[in-house]
Scaffold this active site. Structure first.
Site, PDB file in Angstrom:
ATOM      1  N   CYS A  82      -8.906   6.881   4.543  1.00 29.39           N
ATOM      2  CA  CYS A  82      -9.371   7.516   3.719  1.00 29.39           C
ATOM      3  C   CYS A  82     -10.790   6.749   3.108  1.00 29.39           C
ATOM      4  O   CYS A  82     -11.453   7.055   2.555  1.00 29.39           O
ATOM      5  CB  CYS A  82      -8.290   7.426   2.389  1.00 29.39           C
ATOM      6  SG  CYS A  82      -7.880   5.947   2.210  1.00 29.39           S
ATOM      7  N   GLU A 141      -3.168   9.601  -4.817  1.00 32.61           N
ATOM      8  CA  GLU A 141      -4.064   9.042  -4.104  1.00 32.61           C
ATOM      9  C   GLU A 141      -4.656  10.004  -3.054  1.00 32.61           C
ATOM     10  O   GLU A 141      -3.903  10.310  -2.089  1.00 32.61           O
ATOM     11  CB  GLU A 141      -3.747   7.705  -3.719  1.00 32.61           C
ATOM     12  CG  GLU A 141      -3.322   6.608  -4.727  1.00 32.61           C
ATOM     13  CD  GLU A 141      -4.404   6.750  -5.654  1.00 32.61           C
ATOM     14  OE1 GLU A 141      -5.618   6.425  -5.410  1.00 32.61           O
ATOM     15  OE2 GLU A 141      -4.199   6.870  -6.905  1.00 32.61           O
TER      16      GLU A 141
END
Ligand code: NAP
Length: 517
Positions: free
Chosen positions: A320, A286
Site C-alpha cells: 500500500c 485502512e
C-alpha cells in the site's frame, strides 16, 4: 515486566548460512504443500464441504493448500462463540492478555524461516520481504503487548476534594477482523491481536488469496494461549460472509485493511443500525494509496533514484506504501528519468523468487494480473513507455517492471491505484507545482521528498498531505514503533498501527466518580 521495545532484527540472506537455512525451510514447507485446513469456531475444527484453493502465483501448478470455506451458518456460530468467549476473556488482566502476545512473539521468533517460506509459496514473496514481514509481526506483538500494559493503569485526572475519580479503558465486544492478502502474516496478526490484547473476541476472516498462512498464524495464537472462541478462524468469500458479519447486530467493531472500494462498502454498511443492535459500530478501515516521491531540483539525485526504484518495485509494487508516481522537478527530470530506468533495468529481476535468484516475483492472482496489464495499456497511450510494458516469462502471473514517463498529472495511471510493478513519472515546473500535484489526489497514505533545501523540507512536513511522510528516504518499509502507520483521506481512518494511539481503536473509556464524604 518487559524491557524497552526494540525492532526485531532481520536476516541478511547474502550470508551463506542464512541462505542455507532458508533453503532448508523451503524444503520442509514444500513437503507439507497441498494439505487441507479446517475453519475453527469456538475451538471446534470444521470442514464445510467447500474449499478455497490457494495456488502459488509464481508456479500455477503448485497447490499450497486448501482451506475450508465458511458459510453463513458458520458465521452465525462464530458470532455466538465469540460472544461466549468474550464474557470470560474480558476479565483476564491486562498483564495476562499481554503475556499471550509476548508468548506468541516468542513462538514466531522460533519459526521465522518456516513462516517466511509459507509466504514464499503462497505469495511468491521474495525471501527478504517475507522474513521482514515475519519480523514485523513480532514487532506488532511486542509493541501492542507493551502498549496494553501502559494503558491498563487508571488515567491521571483532575481532582475534587470530596470525590475519587478515575478513567479506565475497557474492551468493545465482538469484532470482525478483515485483513488483506499482501501482508497476510503481519497485518492479520496486528489487527487480530490488538483486538485480543484489549480484551475483545473476534471473527478472523483471512483474505481468500492467503488462507494458509492465515491458518498458520491462527494455530500460533492457539499455541500461545488464546482461548477457544476468542479468535474464530473463518475463511470465506468477502461478499458472502463478509457482508453478513459486518451487518450482524452483535458485531461491535470491524477492523479492516484492504482496498478503497471494500473499505467504503464496510464503512457504509457498518453505519446502518440493525434491529436488536444497541451501539453504533466502530469501523477502522485502512485502505489504498497512490503514493508519490517528489524529487526536488536540489535533491541528491542518486539517493532519490535508489529510493524510487526500491519503493516502486519491491514486492512487485504490491505494498500500500509503494511509490507508484514520481513527481520530478523539470531541472533534474531528464537525469532522474534516465537513471531510474537504468537502475531498474540493472537491478530488478523478474521470476519465481523461491530459489532466491529473482528479486521480483509474480503478482497475486489472475484478476490483478489482468488489471495491471490493462493499466499498462492505458499508460502506453497516456505517456512514453521507457521500460517493460507487458507480461514476463514464466508459469505464473509475472509482469515486467514498467516505467512510463511524460505523464500529465491527471493521467489515469498517475492517479489510480494499480497495485503492481508500474511507475508513473510526471514532470513538475517547480517545488510548488510538485506539492500541488501530489496533494491533488483522493489518497493520502505515504510519500517522500528528496531535497537538500531545509525550507522545502519543512514546507513538505506541513503541506504534503499524507499520513506517513518521509524526507530523503524511500516511502516503503515502515517499522512498528518507529513509523506509526496509517493514511489520510481515502487511504483510511488513520489508525496508526505501531503507534501510541493504535489500541484506542479497540477500546472505550469509562469514567467513574465516587463521592467520598
Ligand atoms: P480487498 O479486495 O479490499 O480485500 C481485503 C479483505 O476484504 C479481504 O479479506 C477480502 O476478502 C475482504 N472482503 C472483500 N469483500 C468484502 C465484503 N463485502 N465485506 C467484508 N470483507 C470483504 O483488498 P486486497 O486486494 O486484499 O488488498 C489490497 C488493497 O489493500 C490495496 O488497495 C492496498 O493499498 C490496501 N492495503 C492498505 C494498507 C494500509 O495500511 N492502508 C495495507 C495493506 C494493503 P476476500 O479475499 O475473500 O475477497
Amino acid at each position: 515486566m518487559r524491557g524497552p521495545f526494540i525492532n526485531e532484527p532481520t536476516l541478511d540472506f547474502s550470508l551463506p548460512e542464512n541462505a542455507a537455512a532458508m533453503q532448508a525451510a523451503l524444503e520442509d514447507v514444500k513437503a507439507q504443500l497441498g494439505q487441507r485446513y479446517p475453519i475453527v469456531v469456538g475451538g471446534e475444527r470444521r470442514e464445510t464441504g467447500q474449499w478455497i484453493s490457494s495456488i502459488n502465483p509464481g508456479n500455477l501448478d503448485q497447490v499450497v493448500g486448501e482451506v475450508a470455506k465458511a458459510g453463513r451458518r458458520d458465521a452465525e456460530d462464530a458470532i455466538a462463540a465469540a460472544g461466549a468467549a468474550y464474557k470470560e476473556w474480558r476479565k483476564i488482566s491486562a498483564v495476562g492478555r499481554a503475556s499471550v502476545l509476548f508468548k506468541m512473539a516468542g513462538i514466531i521468533r522460533q519459526r521465522k524461516l518456516e513462516l517466511s517460506a509459507w509466504m514464499a509459496f503462497e505469495l511468491d514473496k521474495a525471501w527478504d520481504e517475507a522474513e521482514g514481514e515475519v519480523c514485523e509481526a513480532i514487532d506488532m506483538l511486542e509493541w501492542n503487548g507493551r502498549e496494553m500494559l501502559r494503558l491498563s493503569g487508571p488515567a491521571q485526572l483532575g481532582n475534587l476534594r470530596d470525590e475519587a475519580n478515575m478513567l479506565f479503558y475497557q474492551p468493545l465486544g465482538i469484532g470482525v477482523v478483515i485483513p488483506p492478502w499482501n501482508f497476510p502474516c503481519a497485518i492479520l496478526t496486528n489487527m487480530t491481536m490488538a483486538s485480543v490484547v484489549t480484551g475483545n473476541a473476534v471473527i478472523l476472516k483471512p483474505a481468500s488469496n492467503t488462507p494458509v498462512i492465515g491458518y498458520k498464524m491462527f494455530e500460533i495464537m492457539e499455541q500461545a494461549g488464546v482461548p477457544a472462541g476468542v479468535v474464530n478462524f473463518l475463511p470465506g468469500s468477502g461478499g458472502e460472509i463478509g457482508d453478513f458479519l459486518v451487518d450482524h447486530p452483535k458485531t461491535r467493531f470491524i477492523a479492516f485493511t484492504g482496498s478503497k472500494e471494500i473499505g467504503i462498502r464496510i464503512f457504509e454498511r457498518g453505519a446502518k443500525v440493525h434491529p436488536g443492535q444497541v451501539w453504533l459500530k466502530r469501523v477502522t478501515a485502512e485502505m489504498g494509496g497512490k503514493d508519490a516521491i517528489i524529487v526536488d531540483s536540489e535533491a541528491d539525485v542518486d539517493a532519490a533514484v535508489e529510493g524510487i526504484v526500491a519503493s516502486a518495485f519491491g514486492f512487485s509494487g504490491q505494498k500500500c506504501s509503494a511509490c507508484s508516481r514520481a513527481i520530478v522537478d523539470a531541472e533534474v527530470y531528464d537525469e532522474i528519468v534516465d537513471k531510474v530506468v537504468q537502475l531498474a533495468r540493472e537491478t530488478v529481476t523478474v521470476g519465481p523468487t523461491l530459489d532466491g535468484n529473482a528479486n521480483m516475483g509474480a503478482v497475486v492472482d489472475e484478476s490483478q494480473y489482468q488489471s495491471i496489464l490493462d493499466y499498462i495499456e492505458i499508460g502506453k497511450a497516456e505517456g512514453r513507455l521507457l521500460l517493460g510494458g507487458g507480461r514476463a516469462e514464466g508459469n505464473g502471473y509475472f509482469i515486467e517492471p514498467t516505467i512510463i514517463a511524460d505523464l500529465a498529472p491527471e493521467a489515469r495511471i498517475a492517479c489510480e491505484e494499480i497495485f503492481g510493478p508500474v511507475l508513473a513519472i510526471v514532470k513538475a515546473r517547480d517545488f510548488d507545482h510538485a506539492l500541488e500535484i501530489v496533494n491533488d489526489s483522493e489518497y493520502g497514505l505515504t510519500g517522500s521528498v528528496y531535497s537538500r533545501n531545509r525550507v522545502k523540507l519543512e514546507r513538505a512536513r506541513e503541506e504534503f498531505d499524507v499520513g506517513n511522510l518521509y524526507l530523503n528516504r524511500k516511502c516503503t518499509g515502515a517499522m512498528m514503533g518507529v513509523h506509526p502507520f496509517g493514511g489520510f483521506k481515502m487511504s483510511g481512518t488513520n489508525t496508526k498501527g505501531g503507534g501510541p494511539d493504535y489500541l484506542m481503536n479497540f477500546m472505550e473509556a469509562k469514567a467513574v466518580g465516587e463521592k467520598l464524604f
